[in-house]
Write a protein that holds these residues in place. Structure first.
Motif, mmCIF file in Angstrom:
data_model
loop_
_atom_site.group_PDB
_atom_site.id
_atom_site.type_symbol
_atom_site.label_atom_id
_atom_site.label_comp_id
_atom_site.label_asym_id
_atom_site.label_seq_id
_atom_site.Cartn_x
_atom_site.Cartn_y
_atom_site.Cartn_z
ATOM 1 N N UNK A 1 31.329 17.810 -25.455
ATOM 2 C CA UNK A 1 31.670 19.217 -26.106
ATOM 3 C C UNK A 1 30.278 19.841 -26.849
ATOM 4 N N UNK A 2 29.867 19.023 -27.671
ATOM 5 C CA UNK A 2 28.275 19.357 -28.186
ATOM 6 C C UNK A 2 27.554 19.808 -27.306
ATOM 7 N N UNK A 3 27.337 19.031 -26.096
ATOM 8 C CA UNK A 3 26.257 19.625 -25.279
ATOM 9 C C UNK A 3 26.860 20.631 -24.370
ATOM 10 N N UNK A 4 28.251 20.776 -24.101
ATOM 11 C CA UNK A 4 28.756 22.148 -23.573
ATOM 12 C C UNK A 4 28.293 23.294 -24.502
ATOM 13 N N UNK A 5 28.560 23.188 -25.862
ATOM 14 C CA UNK A 5 28.250 24.235 -26.552
ATOM 15 C C UNK A 5 26.676 24.633 -26.695
ATOM 16 N N UNK A 6 25.815 23.513 -26.573
ATOM 17 C CA UNK A 6 24.410 23.903 -26.251
ATOM 18 C C UNK A 6 24.196 24.566 -25.181
ATOM 19 N N UNK A 7 24.857 24.124 -24.105
ATOM 20 C CA UNK A 7 24.510 24.999 -22.758
ATOM 21 C C UNK A 7 25.071 26.156 -22.853
ATOM 22 N N UNK A 8 26.297 26.466 -23.293
ATOM 23 C CA UNK A 8 27.049 27.813 -23.445
ATOM 24 C C UNK A 8 26.214 28.687 -24.399
ATOM 25 N N UNK B 1 18.160 21.993 -21.738
ATOM 26 C CA UNK B 1 17.345 21.674 -21.056
ATOM 27 C C UNK B 1 17.984 20.764 -19.881
ATOM 28 N N UNK B 2 17.580 20.654 -18.554
ATOM 29 C CA UNK B 2 18.175 19.768 -17.634
ATOM 30 C C UNK B 2 18.747 18.470 -18.107
ATOM 31 N N UNK B 3 18.116 17.911 -19.154
ATOM 32 C CA UNK B 3 18.682 16.581 -19.664
ATOM 33 C C UNK B 3 20.156 16.762 -20.328
ATOM 34 N N UNK B 4 20.066 17.955 -21.033
ATOM 35 C CA UNK B 4 21.305 18.243 -21.662
ATOM 36 C C UNK B 4 22.577 18.273 -20.601
ATOM 37 N N UNK B 5 22.428 18.719 -19.322
ATOM 38 C CA UNK B 5 23.323 18.934 -18.236
ATOM 39 C C UNK B 5 23.709 17.686 -18.011
ATOM 40 N N UNK B 6 22.630 16.639 -17.651
ATOM 41 C CA UNK B 6 22.792 15.413 -17.160
ATOM 42 C C UNK B 6 23.673 14.741 -18.144
ATOM 43 N N UNK B 7 23.402 14.484 -19.412
ATOM 44 C CA UNK B 7 24.172 13.916 -20.616
ATOM 45 C C UNK B 7 25.581 14.486 -20.810
ATOM 46 N N UNK B 8 25.797 15.772 -20.554
ATOM 47 C CA UNK B 8 27.483 16.482 -20.542
ATOM 48 C C UNK B 8 27.890 15.692 -19.330
ATOM 49 N N UNK B 9 27.510 15.595 -18.070
ATOM 50 C CA UNK B 9 28.296 14.656 -17.079
ATOM 51 C C UNK B 9 28.447 13.445 -17.248
ATOM 52 N N UNK B 10 27.438 12.711 -18.016
ATOM 53 C CA UNK B 10 27.592 11.415 -18.314
ATOM 54 C C UNK B 10 28.841 11.055 -19.256
ATOM 55 N N UNK B 11 28.906 11.801 -20.283
ATOM 56 C CA UNK B 11 29.616 11.891 -21.229
ATOM 57 C C UNK B 11 31.120 11.955 -20.660
ATOM 58 N N UNK C 1 37.092 7.335 -26.134
ATOM 59 C CA UNK C 1 37.317 8.560 -25.394
ATOM 60 C C UNK C 1 37.077 9.715 -26.339
ATOM 61 N N UNK C 2 37.423 9.635 -27.517
ATOM 62 C CA UNK C 2 37.356 10.884 -28.223
ATOM 63 C C UNK C 2 35.855 10.951 -28.605
ATOM 64 N N UNK C 3 35.121 9.970 -28.966
ATOM 65 C CA UNK C 3 33.611 10.169 -28.941
ATOM 66 C C UNK C 3 33.093 10.851 -27.745
ATOM 67 N N UNK C 4 33.401 10.367 -26.531
ATOM 68 C CA UNK C 4 32.696 10.851 -25.484
ATOM 69 C C UNK C 4 32.926 12.068 -25.202
ATOM 70 N N UNK C 5 34.348 12.556 -25.100
ATOM 71 C CA UNK C 5 34.365 13.962 -25.145
ATOM 72 C C UNK C 5 33.985 15.036 -26.386
#
Length: 60
Positions: free
Chosen positions: A20-27, A32-42, A12-16
């Motif tokens: 968070x890392x992907x959310x920071x990258x999006x922020x 790329x669109x793959x980052x958004x997809x990976x964020x949703x998956x995590x 759970x901690x690892x997924x969040x």
């Protein structure tokens, strides 16, 4: 059967954390669109692990 509570907490901690890392990258705008997809998956997997951790086991 061995309790997997510790494993679920770590997952759970690892997924969040990775969400968070992907959310920071999006922020920051460098994504790329793959980052958004990976964020949703995590986020989905982290939510599933949270649900499993906090559910009440039904007596059989």
């Amino acid at each position: 059967m061995q309790s997997r509570r510790t494993f679920r907490i770590v997952m759970t901690i690892a997924c969040f954390f990775f969400a968070g890392l992907n959310a920071y990258r999006i922020w920051t705008g460098e994504y790329e669109s793959l980052d958004v997809f990976i964020l949703v998956v995590f986020l989905v997997f982290g939510s599933i692990y949270l649900f499993i951790l906090f559910r009440k086991d039904k007596p059989q």
